[in-house]
Design a protein around this motif. Structure first.
Motif, PDB file in Angstrom:
ATOM      1  N   ALA A  30       1.963   6.805  -6.763  1.00 29.83           N
ATOM      2  CA  ALA A  30       1.007   7.865  -7.119  1.00 29.83           C
ATOM      3  C   ALA A  30       1.630   9.246  -6.929  1.00 29.83           C
ATOM      4  N   VAL A  31       2.344   9.416  -5.821  1.00 28.30           N
ATOM      5  CA  VAL A  31       3.020  10.691  -5.564  1.00 28.30           C
ATOM      6  C   VAL A  31       4.029  10.988  -6.673  1.00 28.30           C
TER       7      VAL A  31
ATOM      8  N   VAL B 184      -1.483  13.954  -1.327  1.00 28.62           N
ATOM      9  CA  VAL B 184      -1.517  12.490  -1.252  1.00 28.62           C
ATOM     10  C   VAL B 184      -0.428  11.967  -0.318  1.00 28.62           C
ATOM     11  N   ALA B 185       0.748  12.585  -0.358  1.00 31.54           N
ATOM     12  CA  ALA B 185       1.863  12.119   0.479  1.00 31.54           C
ATOM     13  C   ALA B 185       1.564  12.314   1.953  1.00 31.54           C
TER      14      ALA B 185
ATOM     15  N   ALA C  15       0.832  -1.205   0.000  1.00 33.88           N
ATOM     16  CA  ALA C  15       0.000   0.000   0.000  1.00 33.88           C
ATOM     17  C   ALA C  15       0.870   1.259   0.000  1.00 33.88           C
ATOM     18  N   GLU C  16       1.933   1.265   0.784  1.00 35.86           N
ATOM     19  CA  GLU C  16       2.837   2.407   0.817  1.00 35.86           C
ATOM     20  C   GLU C  16       3.501   2.614  -0.538  1.00 35.86           C
ATOM     21  N   GLN C  17       3.864   1.503  -1.183  1.00 35.26           N
ATOM     22  CA  GLN C  17       4.489   1.630  -2.496  1.00 35.26           C
ATOM     23  C   GLN C  17       3.503   2.187  -3.526  1.00 35.26           C
ATOM     24  N   ARG C  18       2.227   1.801  -3.406  1.00 31.18           N
ATOM     25  CA  ARG C  18       1.232   2.352  -4.335  1.00 31.18           C
ATOM     26  C   ARG C  18       1.062   3.855  -4.114  1.00 31.18           C
ATOM     27  N   ILE C  19       1.077   4.271  -2.850  1.00 28.62           N
ATOM     28  CA  ILE C  19       0.994   5.705  -2.560  1.00 28.62           C
ATOM     29  C   ILE C  19       2.224   6.424  -3.104  1.00 28.62           C
ATOM     30  N   GLY C  20       3.398   5.814  -2.880  1.00 30.92           N
ATOM     31  CA  GLY C  20       4.629   6.411  -3.400  1.00 30.92           C
ATOM     32  C   GLY C  20       4.610   6.528  -4.909  1.00 30.92           C
TER      33      GLY C  20
ATOM     34  N   LEU D 180       3.345  10.759   5.299  1.00 31.28           N
ATOM     35  CA  LEU D 180       4.039   9.491   5.041  1.00 31.28           C
ATOM     36  C   LEU D 180       5.493   9.707   4.659  1.00 31.28           C
ATOM     37  N   TYR D 181       5.766  10.745   3.890  1.00 34.42           N
ATOM     38  CA  TYR D 181       7.133  10.999   3.433  1.00 34.42           C
ATOM     39  C   TYR D 181       7.729  12.237   4.087  1.00 34.42           C
TER      40      TYR D 181
END
Length: 540
Positions: free
Chosen positions: A280-281, A296-297, A273-278, A300-301
């Motif tokens: 997307a970012v 979106v980030a 899930a984190e990789q999908r968010i990354g 998290l980052y």
């Protein structure tokens, strides 16, 4: 503590008497075994108290008893119980002397004490010791859990070190010490970095024991355990003690392994899930939508998008021997890409900085803070790989040639341009046979090394072939004349002087060049192409 010969001697109901080996009664007893065989050694495992009546023994024969006792001692029997009043009214002196000579404890068992009573006493003591160990293990688990919840891994390590009467240390996947307890243990734990790195190469879960109290490279007996549930261990635990761990200590170590695994290992679904968010970012940044990317980030980052960052693009070409995708079905990088991702993420975690890593499609894209630990780790990884290649190894475990491109510092608005810079740098790294090229190195260097590409050389050969064929007939030196004229920026007198000919001769030769090539030297693009062709062919 497990039962010992001393505890059995002091057992009021057994009435045992020591007849030999009184100075060795503190040895643990693993079991009580009855055997009337003349040679019971094949049925011994070591640590037993052997109970006999000498039914089939000539217990009065000194030589026979010497051999008998010697075999028992050699098999690890910790004591001999002799029942009197059955076959012998008292223990024969031959057996007593043999036991004293061999240092084997000899206990006299009175007739009113059945062997079953001794076996029950040993069994009850062993069960009580195991119960104490289990109870202590549960207490240790509760305390370790409490420390983990209240003080994190540092609190857990401190509690574990206290419970095993030694030291404990936590390592990241690269082998670097993350935390250690007590405070003095950090330097000692650092001595085992190479052992942790070797442990990482083994299938998880993995463990190893290094050093030992008997001497060797290390003073301590150190147990190493990998932490993690996936294919790649995410951390390792070291426990150093002066002696082997007991049952209660073993429970404590196993509890610590479970708790640290839960602490350090994120589930694959969460990581995906984190990789999908990354991803997307990253897509939003490359599409020129930095505000949407920030939204979106979220947290998290961290502050990665609030300061200059660098874009890292890496690819690993599969080797012929192991042609496969550079990413597994779950999107995790593999081989050299996985090693690079681990190095970058571990460095960022140790320094507390954010890093965005997006694997997929046989490549790895990362955003790392400019002048941060993650970017520095990428450079160190590349340097180590360069060294391995120079030494004659592939440096990636047979997973192909890794190439990395690194952009100049940029912000969210310039992410698209930075990504192009990283791709350009990666392309140059591949052409030059380098592991890593930074975009800043391209502008600081010369364009000439780029002409070494086979396609450029083929173009240059084709462009100049007609001129060289003309020169080969001995009808003039058009190639050398063209080079001199171009190098002098079309100045006739200077170029003619360099060639040692009259300027009219040079003018004639340049007209012949135009006729043969079918191109005008008045066109700056033509002059540029011819100059680059000459430079490309002269580098051969």
């Amino acid at each position: 503590m497990p039962p010992t010969l001393a505890s059995l001697v002091h057992h009021s109901a057994l009435k045992l008497t020591v007849r030999a080996g009184g100075d060795r009664l503190d040895v643990p007893v693993r079991w009580a075994h009855v055997s009337e065989l003349a040679d019971p050694v094949p049925y011994m495992e070591g640590g037993e108290l052997l109970l006999i009546t000498a039914l089939k023994l000539d217990a009065e024969d000194p030589e026979a008893m010497r051999r008998y006792v010697k075999r028992l001692a050699g098999a690890g029997v910790v004591g001999l119980g002799f029942a009197v009043g059955v076959n012998y009214e008292e223990i024969p002196q031959a057996l007593v002397s043999a036991a004293e000579a061999a240092g084997l404890p000899l206990l006299e068992v009175p007739r009113r004490t059945p062997f079953l009573a001794i076996s029950k006493a040993v069994s009850a003591a062993i069960a009580a010791d195991q119960y104490r160990s289990v109870t202590a293990g549960f207490a240790a688990q509760r305390e370790l859990t409490r420390q983990t919840l209240t003080a994190g891994p540092e609190g857990l390590l401190a509690s574990l070190a206290s419970q095993v009467d030694g030291w404990a240390a936590l390592y990241d996947a690269s082998g670097a010490v993350v935390a250690a307890a007590p405070e003095w243990a950090g330097r000692r734990a650092a001595r085992f970095t190479a052992d942790v790195e070797r442990l990482r190469d083994r299938a998880a879960p993995a463990s190893a024991v290094v050093g030992g109290p008997e001497g060797g490279e290390h003073d301590d007996r150190v147990e190493l355990h990998s932490l993690g549930t996936g294919r790649l261990p995410r951390a390792a635990l070291a426990v150093g003690t002066a002696a082997a761990l007991g049952t209660a200590e073993r429970y404590a170590v196993h509890s610590a392994i479970a708790l640290l695994t839960l602490t350090t290992e994120r589930s694959r679904s969460l990581r995906a899930a984190e990789q999908r968010i990354g991803a997307a970012v990253l897509r939003m940044l490359l599409a020129g939508e930095p505000d949407h990317a920030r939204a979106v980030a979220g947290d998290l980052y961290g502050g990665l998008l609030d300061a200059p960052f660098r874009v890292i693009v890496a690819e690993a070409a599969p080797s012929p021997a192991r042609a496969r995708s550079a990413a597994d079905p779950a999107g995790e990088p593999a081989g050299a890409l996985a090693d690079l991702a681990e190095a970058v993420e571990s460095a960022a975690a140790r320094s507390g900085e954010a890093v965005l890593v997006v694997p997929g499609g046989g490549r790895l894209v990362a955003l790392a803070a400019d002048d941060g630990a993650a970017a520095a780790a990428c450079a160190r990884f590349a340097t180590a790989l360069e060294g391995a290649r120079a030494a004659g190894g592939d440096g990636e475990g047979g997973d192909g040639e890794l190439v990395v491109g690194l952009s100049a510092p940029a912000g969210p608005i310039g992410a698209g341009a930075a990504y192009k810079q990283a791709e350009q740098s990666l392309s140059v790294a591949r052409r030059r046979g380098r592991v890593l090229v930074e975009h800043g190195q391209l502008a600081a260097g010369s364009v000439l090394p780029l002409l070494a590409d086979d396609a450029v050389k083929a173009f240059a050969d084709g462009l100049l072939r007609a001129l060289r064929e003309h020169d080969a007939t001995g009808r003039g030196d058009l190639v050398a004349s063209l080079r001199a004229w171009l190098s002098r920026h079309g100045q006739w007198d200077a170029a003619a002087a360099d060639l040692g000919v009259h300027r009219h001769t040079l003018r004639y030769r340049m007209r012949r060049v135009e006729e043969i090539l079918g191109r005008s030297l008045d066109d700056p693009d033509v002059r540029m192409e011819l100059w680059l062709a000459l430079k490309a062919t002269s580098a051969e």
